[in-house]
Scaffold this motif. Structure first.
Motif, mmCIF file in Angstrom:
data_model
loop_
_atom_site.group_PDB
_atom_site.id
_atom_site.type_symbol
_atom_site.label_atom_id
_atom_site.label_comp_id
_atom_site.label_asym_id
_atom_site.label_seq_id
_atom_site.Cartn_x
_atom_site.Cartn_y
_atom_site.Cartn_z
ATOM 1 N N LEU A 95 -1.827 4.922 8.209
ATOM 2 C CA LEU A 95 -3.194 4.884 8.751
ATOM 3 C C LEU A 95 -3.504 3.505 9.343
ATOM 4 C CD1 LEU A 95 -5.097 6.923 6.008
ATOM 5 C CD2 LEU A 95 -4.802 7.588 8.398
ATOM 6 N N LEU A 96 -2.912 2.463 8.765
ATOM 7 C CA LEU A 96 -3.125 1.110 9.313
ATOM 8 C C LEU A 96 -2.394 0.917 10.646
ATOM 9 C CD1 LEU A 96 -2.878 -1.014 6.035
ATOM 10 C CD2 LEU A 96 -4.886 -0.820 7.522
ATOM 11 N N TYR B 67 0.832 -1.217 0.000
ATOM 12 C CA TYR B 67 0.000 0.000 0.000
ATOM 13 C C TYR B 67 0.862 1.261 0.000
ATOM 14 C CZ TYR B 67 -4.252 -2.646 0.754
ATOM 15 O OH TYR B 67 -5.309 -3.485 0.576
ATOM 16 N N GLN C 3 0.827 6.485 2.955
ATOM 17 C CA GLN C 3 -0.255 7.120 3.735
ATOM 18 C C GLN C 3 -1.164 6.058 4.368
ATOM 19 O OE1 GLN C 3 -2.920 9.518 1.401
ATOM 20 N NE2 GLN C 3 -3.472 10.802 3.157
ATOM 21 N N ILE C 4 -1.480 5.005 3.573
ATOM 22 C CA ILE C 4 -2.331 3.923 4.098
ATOM 23 C C ILE C 4 -1.548 3.093 5.118
ATOM 24 C CG2 ILE C 4 -3.576 1.791 3.463
ATOM 25 C CD1 ILE C 4 -5.042 4.320 2.647
ATOM 26 N N GLN C 5 -0.289 2.855 4.837
ATOM 27 C CA GLN C 5 0.524 2.096 5.799
ATOM 28 C C GLN C 5 0.474 2.772 7.174
ATOM 29 O OE1 GLN C 5 4.346 2.153 3.880
ATOM 30 N NE2 GLN C 5 3.880 0.373 2.590
#
Ligand SMILES: O=C(O)CCC(=O)C(=O)O
Ligand SMILES: [Fe+2]
Length: 298
Positions: free
Chosen positions: A255-256, A248, A251-253
């Motif tokens: 957010l996770l 990913y 940014q998603i990393q």
């Protein structure tokens, strides 16, 4: 300045609660059994020796830290489950709240998670750490009115003295508001024998002391019990493999949860440093080892 109250290890847990409510910290003498103290020293001291020293003023340029203690010793079990620690921690962390769910008025309470584990060794010449509250990472509000986010313990693996950096604590500072600045002149050093423990609230101002001795190392095994509401609801770390997360965008990393953020929640230990876990997802993680400082705030 009056020091913290000292209790013996056969004191009732209610005495620990009373002392914590009044002073924000307490010393329990002979907290660890002799077997556990010897086991912790045997398991942790050789590993600590191999760790690199801190890379910022907070972590301490002459301080070695070893985290992930449950990966290194089973003797942490006695610390985390000790009735004079776990019992009082439940008192402060598991306060219930009345909530509405549809027509039902429910009483919900947090339970407890181990928030951080760390052995800390101050070498001669290490200066005093900045005074801080360990619940700063949660951006907790003060005064807490008794609802704490963290109850911390520091077990002495060597004798703690005023000269070798015995933890500085400001008694009563858990009751201060967020505007009041802590001063070193208000702090008292924790003096205790190896095997004794300092228990304090996340809202209590404290710091590693200065080690002004010529050759003594001050060594501790610390652990924090945290309220379980201070975490992600869905367990992303078990739900997705690190290989999946790596596919990913960053940014998603983050957010996770693969991020330590500006308040430094979620760090991971690499090469003796507390670093942002995002580095583990990068194919070239050498930048971490070259000294990306953690800048830990609590
Ligand atoms: O080493 C100590 O006595 C305290 C360290 C500490 O408070 C911390 O690193 O958050
Ligand atoms: Fe701290």
């Amino acid at each position: 300045m009056v020091g913290l109250c000292r209790l013996s290890c056969d004191a009732p847990a209610s005495d620990v609660v009373t002392a914590l409510e009044r002073d924000g910290g307490v010393i329990v003498e002979a907290f660890l059994s002799t077997t556990t103290l010897a086991g912790l020293r045997r398991d942790l001291l050789p590993l600590l020796e191999r760790q690199s020293t801190g890379r910022d003023g907070f972590a301490g340029f002459k301080t070695r830290r070893l985290s992930a203690l449950f990966a290194h010793t089973r003797h942490c079990v006695e610390i985390a489950t000790h009735p004079l620690y776990l019992g009082p921690a439940e008192h402060f962390l598991c306060r219930s709240r009345e909530v509405w769910v549809g027509n039902d008025r429910l009483s919900l309470a947090a339970d407890i998670r181990i928030g951080v584990t760390q052995a800390i060794q101050l070498a001669p010449g290490q200066g005093a750490q900045p005074l801080h509250r360990d619940d700063t990472a949660f951006l907790w509000r003060h005064p807490t009115e008794g609802r704490e986010g963290r109850v911390q313990i520091i077990c002495a693996l060597s004798d703690f003295t005023a000269e070798n950096g015995g933890t500085l604590v400001i008694p009563g500072s858990h009751l201060w508001d967020d505007a009041r600045k802590p001063e070193l002149s208000e702090a008292v050093p924790t003096v205790m024998k190896a095997g004794s423990a300092l228990i304090f609230l996340g809202s209590t101002f404290h710091a590693g002391g200065a080690n002004t001795t010529a050759s003594e190392y001050r060594t501790a095994a610390g652990l924090a019990l945290d309220a379980s509401n201070v975490r992600q609801e869905e367990n992303m770390y078990l739900s997705l493999s690190s290989e999946q997360v790596a596919t990913y965008p960053e940014q998603i990393q983050r957010l996770l949860g693969w991020s330590a953020g500006t308040n430094h929640m979620g760090w991971v230990e690499i090469d003796g440093q507390m670093v942002d876990p995002i580095h583990l997802l990068r194919s070239d993680s050498s930048s971490v080892l070259k000294g990306v400082g953690a800048g830990r705030h609590t």
